[in-house]
Design an enzyme around this catalytic site. Structure first.
Site, PDB file in Angstrom:
ATOM      1  N   GLU A   1       0.809  -1.211   0.000  1.00  0.00           N
ATOM      2  CA  GLU A   1       0.000   0.000   0.000  1.00  0.00           C
ATOM      3  C   GLU A   1       0.848   1.269   0.000  1.00  0.00           C
ATOM      4  OE1 GLU A   1      -2.523  -3.257   0.713  1.00  0.00           O
ATOM      5  OE2 GLU A   1      -0.710  -2.680   1.831  1.00  0.00           O
TER       6      GLU A   1
ATOM      7  N   HIS B   1     -11.523  -5.899   7.543  1.00  0.00           N
ATOM      8  CA  HIS B   1     -12.128  -5.560   6.254  1.00  0.00           C
ATOM      9  C   HIS B   1     -13.359  -4.687   6.425  1.00  0.00           C
ATOM     10  CE1 HIS B   1      -9.921  -9.320   5.618  1.00  0.00           C
ATOM     11  NE2 HIS B   1      -9.786  -8.959   4.352  1.00  0.00           N
TER      12      HIS B   1
END
Length: 337
Positions: free
Chosen positions: A60, A129
């Site tokens: 990321e 998530h």
């Protein structure tokens, strides 16, 4: 107009921008050949080639770091962080670099990049998530933060974000990806192909950043919400019969102060709803805005309805979310003030 889900509307926005401007590039984990974990980029690599829509490593900070470099160079990257929960390794890049380059360079350089992130819960995703980290971005000067509640806005706001000359965090509520949502989290998540959600123009259009929308007009109380919580607030107003005016903020930075103050001054009451945890959530900032701008118009204290101050409780996901029952109780309480 075409009937689209939010997934299709987001894909259409990127398609429109890539077709209009060859500087727009799309990449992230699995967004190329696979089309993204939620299929938001499906077909873009086939249409525009591997040099404009491609896969990145599982990194990321690398995704965001390279996007910053591309943006300063003159491209317009639109990158995907697979889940908002995964953005923390890139937070340094966003806050220390992307948000500051315009200021550090005395306006010589800008960072026209968009970072897309699925956010929130409601799809049985578990702790890593399902987070709603919008307050972390709203706190950082130099970043814009967008959270749509429907397909039409999702497309128009995403096009506006990609065409903006400053970095934009684009948070996409996963619970709204796949079909209709009536505000009740215990309803099943059904296949998106069977349930188109909204009418969306095929071509180019923009919804301006920093402009809220009135989803439901009312006289008794103002409800400030964004993303999934707009639908929860609508369900609560319908089920309680309270004449609530529901303001969909759409962007929390920039924030539409005028729309908020006009509504609260009219109704004299305010309920704030968001899915994220309560302490230091964006609702606290909204309470300050209402307090500072509407104090002498208030007939009752402002009430927040939020997620719990706990790590995301997978086993208690449905009770963690502000649902119509909790929001409805807040509407009734504020009306007693």
């Amino acid at each position: 107009m075409a009937r689209m889900t939010m997934i299709e509307a987001i894909r259409s926005a990127m398609d429109v921008c890539m077709e209009r401007d060859e500087r727009v590039v799309v990449y992230g984990e699995d967004v190329g050949y696979f089309g993204g974990v939620f299929r938001c980029t499906q077909g873009l690599q086939k249409k525009y080639g591997k040099h404009r829509c491609f896969d990145s490593p599982i990194n990321e900070s690398g995704i965001v770091g390279t996007a910053i470099g591309m943006a300063v160079y003159g491209l317009r990257p639109c990158v995907e962080i697979q889940f908002a929960d995964y953005m923390y390794p890139a937070y340094d890049q966003l806050t220390q670099e992307a948000a500051r380059i315009r200021y550090r360079s005395n306006n010589d350089f800008t960072v026209p990049m968009t970072v897309r992130m699925p956010t929130g819960g409601g799809i049985f995703g578990g702790q890593t998530h399902s987070q709603s980290p919008e307050a972390l971005f709203a706190h950082v000067c130099g970043l814009k933060t967008v959270i749509p509640s429907n397909p039409y806005d999702a497309k128009g706001l995403l096009i506006a974000a990609i065409e903006d000359d400053d970095p934009v965090i684009f948070l996409e509520p996963k619970r709204l990806y796949n079909g209709p949502f009536d505000g009740h989290y215990d309803q099943p998540v059904t296949p998106w192909k069977k349930h188109p959600l909204g009418e969306v123009p095929d071509g180019h259009y923009v919804e301006p950043l920093g402009k809220a929308a009135i989803r439901r007009e009312g006289e008794d109380v103002t409800v400030l919400a964004y993303g999934t919580m707009v639908h929860v607030a609508e369900a609560a107003a319908k089920e309680t019969g309270v004449d609530a005016e529901i303001i969909d903020l759409r962007t929390i930075v920039p924030l539409d102060f005028e729309a908020i103050e006009a509504s609260v001054r009219k109704t004299g009451r305010c309920v704030i709803v968001h899915e994220a945890t309560r302490t230091c959530g964006f609702g606290a900032e909204l309470m300050a805005v209402v307090q500072e701008g509407c104090f002498y118009h208030l007939e009752a204290p402002v009430i927040r309805v939020t997620g719990w101050d706990t790590p995301y409780p997978h086993a208690h996901e449905w009770t963690y979310f502000p649902g119509p029952a909790r929001v409805g109780a807040a509407l009734k309480k504020v009306m007693e003030g």
